[in-house]
Design an enzyme around this catalytic site. Structure first.
Site, PDB file in Angstrom:
ATOM      1  CG  ASP B   8      30.522 -22.695 -47.080  1.00 29.19           C
ATOM      2  OD1 ASP B   8      29.464 -22.913 -47.205  1.00 29.19           O
ATOM      3  OD2 ASP B   8      30.829 -21.601 -46.427  1.00 29.19           O
ATOM      4  CD  GLU B 166      26.633 -25.162 -44.241  1.00 32.52           C
ATOM      5  OE1 GLU B 166      25.865 -24.527 -43.580  1.00 32.52           O
ATOM      6  OE2 GLU B 166      26.440 -25.362 -45.429  1.00 32.52           O
TER       7      GLU B 166
END
Lengths: 188, 608
Positions: B8, B166
């Site tokens: 991430d 995401e």
């Protein structure tokens, strides 16, 4: 030309039930998606993808069916008579909405904003009415489509009805989009 | 083969994970921290510093400490306000560059340094080379931003196996233990710099994204700015109230003093975090300028008043995503919150207001996306079976037509990978070429959309409308566009290279790779060796010392074994081989266990 019906294991017919079509897509997608080691294939999945987005929309499905039957579509831009009334109402409602949105963005004083709010309520109501009109029109078209489907392999030629219904669904699809946009712009 | 890690790459923080025994786990750095601030500091001397240490330099050296660089990745100068402590450059319309000390860097080079740090942490934790990664991007990132992120990954030495959205990743993390279920969920992802809302259908391991919407310029950073501005207003008032000529203070913390601006921002962030649980907090800024200090009792009510306009901007995106998915809020089963900002009670209340239900806070707002990226890595490596993700493209793709209009070729929210063809013919007899502008966006006029780039189609000489070239637009599973042109007569197909404002030439890429390799990372073996050597240099004197103190209590054979093990370690250090040294260290550890026990016993006795 690729037969999307066979890609999705569906009968080549004007009417398809939504649920089994989706189920078929998801089942095949789980096999063909490029992430699936061994069976995945990006190019094949892309075709499956196009097939599903075509067959799930009546307008696109009927067009594809007509093209598969190797008959070029007439390019008439005429509003189908069954929809003439809805079309007129929609055109009026869109004009009103555009004027309202312009006014709304120009309203800065508290009083002006209050006036806009009142008008907004009225507009929302008229658009919800419009939504019902379009839904009814679609239900009617769907009913005739199912009738056509029942007669699909019958002795009577159905091509003309198919072409007319394709036109109807194409307009309805466009209007549904406009309707969603209108309701959204009034909700924001 | 290298494992595939999930990353991430956040605006504020970044994380890295890997699948272990069927479960996604996040890896910690040498300090035991999983969250790495996405901050890079460039000291006057030596290589760049990444992460927590760099974040601490933000207040001290704001101009050479780069944070929130994700805001600029894949962007052109002039598009994004330069409201940061460091300096931007680049001609308007050209890619944004970041001024660091005497040089200039591309945003993807900064991101590459963050990724390289994560990679090094993962290699240390996993004790193997890590070269393959899944990296997340905001769902609403356009083609240029996705390409730039992929490039950042490559610069950090990764083969980027997938760019994943995401909110979709967060949905994977949420749904991994609910694979039998059938449900519809919305993921509300409000991070440091970006906002995404995605609506998905989960059906027995198939995660199908129905719609997505968002804003790549909306996030916690905006709330921090609002608080910092509020604070500087307070300080200005406080200063004006005083009669002793300190008027200069108000001006000092603005552009004139990046250091004060950075301190205000830091105080704003701290206060915001505290007010997620506390009702009030006191902001103390001692010696803000010279001998001037500032103190303010900041309440949650004040914070919410400042944050509300920012949070309210999410509503339009939520409504649009619902409208595109053709769903009403009551047709959703869960609203999943991710992103650090969703810790704010205000955000939770506001989401409940929009969707008419209490949101689901089962996911760790900081970790869900990284866990999801790791699961996607597991899907790709085969470690996760029976899960398939059908993602979509967030923006409509089209070309500019006559009259400056945008003609949509692939509509937004289309499942990817997808292909669409378009036929072009010559408008004039003998026309040899045609310029085509590729666009991404939802506006009717071409000029209002993002211009991905241009390419030129070549025609064979032919009468009007006789030369035909078919163009295939393909959006791959990363959401990245590829264009193929096919001459219908010759059947020759070729990849179309688009000239884009955010393109970096191959030469430049290679240069960047070399540069980053030079100072960002060494060979994995070398790193393992360095760490092992550090351990030996700590152990050898300790062993000698212990032998002096309590060695007499050991058997002759025990002593001999320890001496032998010490020699082995010394030999391995001299050989400079990583793995033997690690083994020798471990053996010495083993051999000195009784010695350690004796030492502790002795310590207890002296104490008693």
């Amino acid at each position: 030309m690729t037969d999307y019906f066979s890609i999705l294991d569906q009968p080549r017919r004007p009417w398809l039930e939504e649920a089994p079509l989706k189920e078929s897509f998801q089942r095949l997608a789980a096999i063909q998606h490029p992430d699936k080691a061994g069976t995945g294939d990006a190019a094949r999945f892309a075709v499956l993808n196009s097939a599903y987005s075509t067959l799930k929309e009546p307008a696109l499905r009927l067009r594809h069916l007509l093209e598969l039957e190797s008959e070029p579509l007439p390019s008439t831009a005429q509003i189908p008579p069954a929809l003439a009334q809805v079309f007129m109402e929609l055109a009026g409602a869109r004009g009103k909405l555009d004027r309202f949105l312009a006014k709304q963005s120009g309203a800065s004083s508290p009083l002006g904003k209050a006036m806009v709010a009142i008008e907004k309520n009225a507009l929302q109501e008229s658009w919800e009415l419009m939504a019902r009109r379009i839904r009814t029109a679609k239900e009617s078209a769907t009913e005739r489509l199912m009738q056509l489907d029942a007669d699909w392999h019958g002795p009577e030629p159905v091509r003309e009805t198919l072409v007319a219904l394709h036109q109807e669904f194409a307009y309805l699809a466009r209007w549904e989009t406009q309707l969603r946009e209108a309701l959204l712009s009034l909700a924001l | 083969m290298s494992p595939i890690v999930g990353i991430d790459l956040g605006t504020t923080n970044s994380l890295i994970g890997v699948m272990e025994a069927g479960f996604p786990i996040l890896l910690a750095d040498s300090a035991g921290e999983r969250l790495t601030p996405s901050v890079v500091h460039f000291p006057v001397q030596g290589g760049p510093i990444v992460g927590r240490t760099a974040a601490r330099m933000r207040v001290l050296e704001p101009e050479s400490t780069i944070y929130s660089v994700k805001r600029f990745i894949g962007r052109r100068a002039g598009e994004e306000s330069g409201d940061v402590g460091y300096k931007l450059s680049g001609q308007p319309g050209a890619p944004v560059r970041i001024r660091v000390r005497d040089g200039e860097l591309a945003p993807e080079e900064i991101s590459a340094l963050v990724l390289a740090k994560l990679r090094a942490d993962a290699e240390r934790a996993l004790e193997c080379e890590v070269t393959r990664a899944v990296i997340t991007v905001p769902a609403y990132f356009n083609d240029a931003q996705r390409n730039a992120t992929k490039l950042a990954g490559e610069l950090a030495g990764f083969t980027v196996e997938r760019i994943v959205n995401e909110p979709t990743a967060a949905a994977l993390a949420y749904g991994l233990d609910k694979l039998r279920d059938k449900s519809r969920v919305a993921v509300f992802d409000l991070g440091g710099g970006t906002f995404d809302i995605s609506i998905l259908e989960l059906n027995q391991g198939l995660f199908q994204v129905l719609s997505t919407n968002g804003n790549t310029r909306l996030g916690g950073d905006d709330i921090d700015t609002a608080i910092a501005n509020f604070l500087s207003g307070k300080i200005a008032v406080a200063t004006l109230c005083e009669t002793s000529g300190t008027h200069h203070l108000a001006a000092e913390f603005s552009e004139a003093s990046p250091a004060i601006a950075a301190r205000l921002r830091e105080a704003a962030v701290d206060a915001k975090h505290q007010l997620s649980t506390a009702e009030f907090t006191t902001i103390e800024l001692p010696f803000l300028a010279g001998d001037r200090s500032f103190s303010h009792r900041f309440t949650r009510e004040e914070l919410e008043k400042l944050a509300r306009p920012v949070v309210e901007r999410t509503r339009a995106h939520c409504l649009r995503a619902l409208s595109d998915a053709k769903l009403r809020p009551d047709e959703l089963d869960e609203i999943i919150l991710v992103g650090g900002v969703t810790r704010m009670p205000l955000v939770r209340r506001y989401v409940a207001e929009i969707f008419g239900r209490v949101p689901n806070i089962s996911q760790n707002p900081d970790e869900a996306v990284a866990l999801g990226a790791t699961i996607q890595a597991g899907i790709l490596s085969g470690a996760v079976q029976n899960v398939i993700l059908l993602d979509i493209t967030p923006l409509s793709l089209g070309i500019e037509t006559f009259g400056g209009l945008m003609n949509v070729i692939i509509p937004r929210n289309s499942t990817i990978p997808i292909k669409a063809g378009e036929m072009f013919t010559n408008a004039l007899a003998g026309q040899r070429a045609m310029k085509i502008s590729v666009l991404q966006g939802e506006r009717e006029m071409a000029k209002d959309n993002w211009r991905l780039g241009e390419f030129e189609l070549e025609f064979e000489p032919a009468p009007k409308s006789q030369a035909r070239v078919g163009v295939q637009f393909e959006i791959d599973a990363n959401g990245i566009l590829h264009v193929l042109a096919r001459d219908t007569k010759t059947g020759i197909e070729k990849k179309v290279e688009m000239s884009s404002a955010v393109d970096v030439s191959d030469e430049a890429v290679e240069k960047m790779l070399e540069d980053s390799l030079e100072h960002a990372f060494e060979d994995v073996n070398e790193r393992i060796f360095t760490e092992a050597k550090l351990k030996s240099s700590e152990m050898l004197p300790a062993v000698r010392n212990a032998l002096n103190l309590v060695g007499a209590q050991l058997d002759e054979s025990e002593r001999a074994l320890i001496v032998e093990r010490v020699t082995e370690v010394e030999q391995a250090v001299a050989d400079g081989a990583a793995q033997p040294l690690k083994r020798a260290n471990a053996a010495l550890d083993e051999a000195t266990q009784r010695l350690a026990t004796l030492l502790i016993e002795r310590a207890m006795q002296t104490k008693g």
